[in-house]
Design an enzyme around this catalytic site. Structure first.
Site, PDB file in Angstrom:
ATOM      1  N   HIS A 176       1.276  -1.369   0.135  1.00  0.00           N
ATOM      2  CA  HIS A 176       0.027  -0.184  -0.096  1.00  0.00           C
ATOM      3  C   HIS A 176       1.025   1.199   0.364  1.00  0.00           C
ATOM      4  O   HIS A 176       1.806   1.274   1.130  1.00  0.00           O
ATOM      5  CB  HIS A 176      -1.214   0.351   1.149  1.00  0.00           C
ATOM      6  N   GLU A 179       1.262   3.595   3.045  1.00  0.00           N
ATOM      7  CA  GLU A 179       2.144   3.169   3.722  1.00  0.00           C
ATOM      8  C   GLU A 179       3.775   3.097   4.060  1.00  0.00           C
ATOM      9  O   GLU A 179       4.290   2.116   4.017  1.00  0.00           O
ATOM     10  CB  GLU A 179       1.701   1.805   4.381  1.00  0.00           C
ATOM     11  N   HIS A 288       3.631  -2.999   6.425  1.00  0.00           N
ATOM     12  CA  HIS A 288       2.372  -2.357   6.438  1.00  0.00           C
ATOM     13  C   HIS A 288       2.401  -0.771   6.761  1.00  0.00           C
ATOM     14  O   HIS A 288       3.175  -1.383   8.140  1.00  0.00           O
ATOM     15  CB  HIS A 288       0.946  -2.892   6.256  1.00  0.00           C
ATOM     16  N   GLU A 364       2.460  -5.006  11.119  1.00  0.00           N
ATOM     17  CA  GLU A 364       1.839  -3.434  10.980  1.00  0.00           C
ATOM     18  C   GLU A 364       2.063  -2.297  11.631  1.00  0.00           C
ATOM     19  O   GLU A 364       2.696  -2.728  12.947  1.00  0.00           O
ATOM     20  CB  GLU A 364       0.373  -3.297  11.027  1.00  0.00           C
TER      21      GLU A 364
END
Length: 428
Positions: A176, A179, A288, A364
């Site tokens: 993504h 990010e 991410h 994350e």
């Protein structure tokens, strides 16, 4: 910029809309949330305070995540250490507006961002440093760099191979594009592995994890360079969310069938998966950033049909070792795990876990301040992202001997290595 208003007291408000990604066919929506822009106030003889309002914040992909978010600010955007937080950032859920103020000096250029950007220039500089390390007459380990194919905008999909070990570790970053902390993580990891900032000198752990009895690493610093250059949140140049492109969706006989990955829509995933099928995979991380949860965390493959005591114990041990090495990583908070067999196979880490029957997880990092180690002025930031990337090697070394063992090998793990079923509910 939508408009600028000056009220009867002379106070100035700038209203701005966040630009949307292209339409995503599979998810049937326009993603948006990431923002980065410059503001300069001229024609003033004394400091001028401006209120900035993101007028469409309430329509963003993860509008609920604006709560407790703080905007970054810098006057030197190319320096990732220069960014600090605007602590007066507020989100009004009724109006759907995110706002903050800043007092400008005359003609001073100020940059605001959801998270400090990782520019394509910085990406190219990183690749150049890696190429120089690979060409060194005295490399500390085996290093090579390869383009696995091209994106829709004809950018290269660079993959860095490091080490000569028997276990194959793939780590990919920034599927993504909005990010950017994910590519800062990649830089920290590669800097430690290759000694990019230390003239090729590396520590003993690096020498150990890249030796013949440990790992060969395949590292992709940026999975979505087109989206990064275009300023997208979640999609490539064609509007595809790459983390939903790792397998087809639906029944092949149905008119709603969605084939993936394909060279026409998602060549980034197509090329990486083709290479992975050649090398195999023993452990995998997909890096991410998460808009809502103010923690670093691992999301596992609990929903996959092959989730087993083996994978459960490997996941627990990897996460526990990581949190011991870097307390910015924690254990109990993560996405609510899917039930076994209910995982989405078009999601990257799930697909990899099943395809290679290996330990696979999504890592994350927060856009917000990290509540494990609070720092309101800087919050989670590029430097800490790089440090988290550099510190993953100890955890990978810890689990490597067990990755392909049969039987109940977990008897050799520590008590604190036990798997903990996580929850998103950190406020209770």
């Amino acid at each position: 910029l939508l408009k600028t208003e000056v009220d009867e007291n002379g106070e100035t408000t700038a209203f701005i809309n966040i630009r949307k990604d292209p339409y995503t066919e599979l998810e049937e929506k326009y993603h948006f949330q990431y923002f980065s822009f410059r503001s300069t106030v001229g024609s003033v003889t004394e400091p001028k305070t401006v209120k900035y309002v993101l007028a469409n914040a309430g329509e963003a992909s993860y509008a609920h995540a604006w709560e407790d978010s703080t905007t970054f600010i810098s006057t030197n955007p190319s320096d990732p250490l220069s960014w600090t937080r605007k602590l007066d950032t507020t989100y009004d859920s009724t109006s759907g507006e995110l706002s903050w103020t800043h007092t400008h000096n005359q003609n001073e250029a100020v940059y605001f961002a959801y998270f400090p950007p990782y520019s394509h220039e910085r990406h190219n500089n990183l690749i150049a440093k890696i190429s120089a390390a690979a060409a060194s007459p005295t490399p500390t380990t085996d290093i090579s760099i390869e383009s696995l194919g091209q994106t829709l905008d004809k950018r290269e999909m660079e993959c860095i191979k490091v080490g000569k070990g028997k276990s194959i570790c793939w780590i990919i970053h920034r599927q993504h594009p909005g990010e950017p902390m994910a590519e800062f993580y990649a830089e920290g990891l590669l800097d430690r592995l290759l000694g990019l900032s230390t003239a090729g000198s590396v520590d003993g752990l690096v020498r150990r994890v890249t030796a013949e009895d440990m790992y060969t690493f395949y590292i992709v610093p940026c999975m979505c360079p087109d989206g990064a250059v275009r300023g997208h949140l979640r999609t490539n140049a064609g509007g595809q969310n790459l983390n939903r492109e790792w397998a087809p969706t639906g029944d092949p006989s149905s008119p709603d069938y969605y084939d993936a990955p394909t060279l026409e829509r998602s060549p980034e995933v197509y090329h990486i998966l083709h290479k992975m099928d050649q090398t195999g995979c023993d452990v995998f991380l997909d890096i991410h950033g998460d808009e809502a949860l103010p923690f670093n965390f691992l999301a596992g493959s609990e929903g996959c049909p092959n989730w087993s005591p083996r994978l459960q114990h490997l996941h627990g041990a990897l996460l526990a070792a990581y949190s011991r090495d870097n307390t910015d990583m924690q254990i109990p908070i993560s996405y609510e795990p899917e039930e076994v067999g209910e995982g989405r196979m078009n999601v990257c880490s799930n697909q990899i876990a099943v395809r290679y029957d290996c330990l696979a997880a999504t890592l994350e990092m927060p856009f917000k301040d990290c509540l494990s180690n609070v720092d309101p002025v800087r919050g989670w930031n590029p430097a800490r992202s790089m440090q988290l990337g550099a510190s993953v090697l100890g955890a990978l070394a810890y689990v490597q001997p067990y990755l392909r063992l049969e039987g109940e090998f977990w008897g050799g793990f520590r008590k604190e290595d036990e798997y903990v079923r996580p929850t998103e509910n950190y406020k209770s």
